[in-house]
Design a protein around this motif. Structure first.
Motif, short mmCIF file in Angstrom:
data_model
loop_
_atom_site.label_atom_id
_atom_site.label_comp_id
_atom_site.label_asym_id
_atom_site.label_seq_id
_atom_site.Cartn_x
_atom_site.Cartn_y
_atom_site.Cartn_z
N HIS A 253 0.82 -1.21 0.00
CA HIS A 253 0.00 0.00 0.00
C HIS A 253 0.86 1.26 0.00
O HIS A 253 0.32 2.36 -0.17
N THR A 254 2.15 1.14 0.17
CA THR A 254 3.05 2.28 0.04
C THR A 254 3.68 2.35 -1.35
O THR A 254 4.47 3.25 -1.61
N ARG A 255 3.31 1.42 -2.24
CA ARG A 255 4.03 1.31 -3.52
C ARG A 255 3.14 1.45 -4.74
O ARG A 255 3.56 2.05 -5.73
N LEU A 256 1.99 0.85 -4.71
CA LEU A 256 1.11 0.86 -5.87
C LEU A 256 -0.22 1.50 -5.51
O LEU A 256 -0.67 1.45 -4.37
N ARG A 257 -0.89 2.05 -6.53
CA ARG A 257 -2.16 2.73 -6.31
C ARG A 257 -3.34 1.98 -6.93
O ARG A 257 -4.48 2.38 -6.75
N GLY A 258 -3.07 0.91 -7.65
CA GLY A 258 -4.13 0.23 -8.38
C GLY A 258 -4.70 -0.96 -7.63
O GLY A 258 -4.58 -1.10 -6.42
N ASP A 259 -5.34 -1.85 -8.38
CA ASP A 259 -6.00 -3.04 -7.85
C ASP A 259 -4.94 -4.09 -7.54
O ASP A 259 -4.40 -4.73 -8.44
N ARG A 280 -11.62 -12.20 -25.51
CA ARG A 280 -10.45 -11.82 -24.73
C ARG A 280 -10.62 -10.40 -24.22
O ARG A 280 -11.40 -9.61 -24.78
N VAL A 281 -9.94 -10.08 -23.13
CA VAL A 281 -9.97 -8.72 -22.61
C VAL A 281 -8.91 -7.90 -23.34
O VAL A 281 -7.80 -8.37 -23.59
N VAL A 282 -9.29 -6.66 -23.69
CA VAL A 282 -8.40 -5.86 -24.53
C VAL A 282 -7.88 -4.60 -23.85
O VAL A 282 -6.82 -4.08 -24.23
N SER A 283 -8.61 -4.06 -22.86
CA SER A 283 -8.14 -2.82 -22.23
C SER A 283 -8.74 -2.69 -20.84
O SER A 283 -9.76 -3.30 -20.51
N ILE A 284 -8.09 -1.85 -20.03
CA ILE A 284 -8.55 -1.57 -18.68
C ILE A 284 -8.39 -0.08 -18.40
O ILE A 284 -7.36 0.52 -18.73
N SER A 285 -9.43 0.52 -17.84
CA SER A 285 -9.40 1.90 -17.37
C SER A 285 -9.72 1.91 -15.90
O SER A 285 -10.75 1.35 -15.49
N ALA A 439 -1.01 1.88 -13.62
CA ALA A 439 -0.63 2.78 -14.71
C ALA A 439 -1.80 3.63 -15.15
O ALA A 439 -1.65 4.83 -15.43
N SER A 440 -3.00 3.04 -15.19
CA SER A 440 -4.17 3.79 -15.62
C SER A 440 -4.52 4.89 -14.63
O SER A 440 -4.84 6.03 -15.02
N ASP A 444 -4.68 9.29 -15.08
CA ASP A 444 -6.03 9.85 -14.97
C ASP A 444 -7.08 8.98 -15.65
O ASP A 444 -8.02 9.49 -16.27
N GLY A 445 -6.92 7.68 -15.51
CA GLY A 445 -7.92 6.75 -16.03
C GLY A 445 -7.74 6.37 -17.48
O GLY A 445 -8.60 5.67 -18.04
#
Length: 471
Positions: A253-259, A280-285, A439-440, A444-445
């Motif tokens: 929790h001190t290193r990454l901001r995502g899921d 297949r999954v192609v992108s994530i926001s 990264a997203s 800013d999403g």
């Protein structure tokens, strides 16, 4: 590591494990919060772009069966609460033999050995000489499968070592923390012809398997959307040194901001939609809230001078991600372990004929239901429960029996020579939101491309968790 994600400051392959839903223990060396925040904020964000798929260096592992064997010989690496708690599931199967166990804390290995002996098996070999003794374990010639329940940043190194030594391997989630590592696991699986699996127990939950069979039977019509999550208040456990032995999980929790933990929610919904098996999954926001919950909990519960006061938390209290598939479907993912919330994996699926939502389980399908009143999901049990749950109506073990169902099915595939229900491509896909959501959020999403780890194999329909019962 992909430069969209800050590299954790320690790459020690630590096996000291504590407790938790996906393995636990001492892991990552502590860092100052200020340094972690600076790293998270200063790492460059990239605009979405099409990326070249690396050339395959070995034949696909999609649909490749295990070798048939009379006895399945396994080794366990990491013997904290998760690893130790899983031993009983393996020992319950008469065709499985535990031949080796590994943990740098010898007392944990000895307890595991005692459990094996109590089950009537010979004492397993112990590997307790430091954090890298798994490397010696993996050189043994009498191991078919290595089970890994260690801190997250060690999964990649152990899985890599196992495959390079000719072993199939299954790791607790997430499979790795870096996009480049996920690609390397895919490449190594193809080159070594060894399976590398994400041991996602939630794919074997009774509700999840029933929804899966209903989706494949067309009960939801054409599938449109789904959602999965890991919303679980872990604040007390994250600050409990007896639960997570050492601060390894809290320090993420001190290193990454995502899921940080997408797999429990993502895996089942991906199965419903035949991701990597026709879609297949192609992108994530992704979007994230401010990081406030852990600091507030620390202020209320931790004494002055506790090492946690040196930490600065950057992980969003709640992340919300939208994943898009090649067929235009949407999957919503959520992650929140830092605020008060009853446990929920959301686990929903919607299509042109209706919707299912879990926690609590409820369903609305045409023409079965009307007047905007939820229907009784249990009414579909007799027709749509998976054969695994019909054969094991009251399974032993934790998490409502899904752990046992997962182990039983995996060991069955190993024994009689079937392809696994999910493979390295699923492991990489279900874990990719870890670095990509970070990264997203930093961008800013902005949408981040999810690689096609199958290199085109996703276009070929094939079986998965919705498997036929072996003759």
């Amino acid at each position: 590591m992909d430069d969209q994600t800050p590299r954790p400051p320690s790459r020690r392959t630590v096996l000291r494990t504590g407790a938790g839903a996906a393995g636990a223990g001492l892991g990552i060396a502590a860092t100052s919060g200020g340094t972690a925040r600076a790293a998270a904020e200063s790492a460059p964000a990239r605009a979405p772009r099409e990326t070249a798929v690396p050339k395959r260096r070995g034949a696909t592992m999609a649909g490749v069966p295990f070798e048939r064997r009379t006895t399945v010989r396994i080794a366990l690496v990491g013997l904290g609460n998760r690893g130790a708690g899983m031993i009983g599931n393996f020992l319950a199967l008469p065709w499985v033999r535990v031949v080796a166990v590994c943990d740098p804390v010898r007392t944990k290995a000895e307890r595991a050995s005692a459990a094996v002996v109590a089950a009537g098996q010979p004492a397993p070999a112990l590997y307790t000489h430091g954090e890298d003794d798994y490397e010696n374990l993996c050189t043994r010639t009498d191991i078919d499968f290595v089970y890994v329940a260690t801190p997250w940043d060690t999964h990649f190194a152990i899985a890599r070592t196992a495959m390079l030594n000719g072993k199939h391997v299954g790791v607790e989630c997430p499979a790795a923390m870096e996009l480049a590592e996920l690609w390397e696991l895919v490449d190594l699986s193809e080159q070594t012809r060894r399976h590398c699996m994400q041991l996602e127990n939630c794919c074997y939950g009774r509700n999840e398997m029933r929804v899966l069979r209903m989706a494949h039977a067309g009960k939801f019509g054409e599938l449109l959307h789904g959602a999965g999550a890991y919303n679980h208040d872990l604040r007390g456990l994250l600050f409990d040194p007896k639960y997570y032995e050492g601060p390894w999980r809290r320090l993420w929790h001190t290193r990454l901001r995502g899921d940080l933990y997408p797999n429990h929610g993502f895996g089942p919904v991906a199965n419903y939609m035949d991701v990597n098996r026709g879609d297949r999954v192609v992108s994530i926001s992704s979007f994230g809230t401010p990081a406030l919950g852990l600091a507030e909990y620390r202020a209320a519960h931790m004494p002055a001078g506790d090492p946690s006061w040196k930490e600065t938390y950057v992980e969003s209290d709640r992340t919300i991600s939208m994943v898009r598939t090649a067929r235009g479907r949407l999957i919503r993912l959520e992650h929140d372990v830092s605020t008060p919330h009853p446990y929920s994996r959301i686990n929903s699926l919607g299509g042109t004929r209706g919707v299912f939502e879990d926690y609590p389980a409820r369903i609305y399908l045409e023409p079965d239901h009307k007047d905007d009143v939820w229907g009784d999901f249990s009414a579909y049990a007799a027709e749509f429960d998976h054969w695994l749950w019909k054969d094991h109506a009251n399974p032993p073990g934790a998490h409502g029996g899904m752990d046992y169902i997962m182990v039983y099915r995996l060991m069955q595939c190993l024994q009689i020579g079937l392809p696994p229900d999910f493979d390295v491509y699923d492991a990489a896909t279900w874990t990719a939101p870890v670095p990509l959501s970070h990264a997203s959020i930093k961008a800013d999403g902005a949408a981040q491309e999810i690689p096609d780890f199958t290199r085109g194999e996703w276009q070929r329909a094939r079986s998965g968790v919705d498997s036929a019962k072996p003759a």
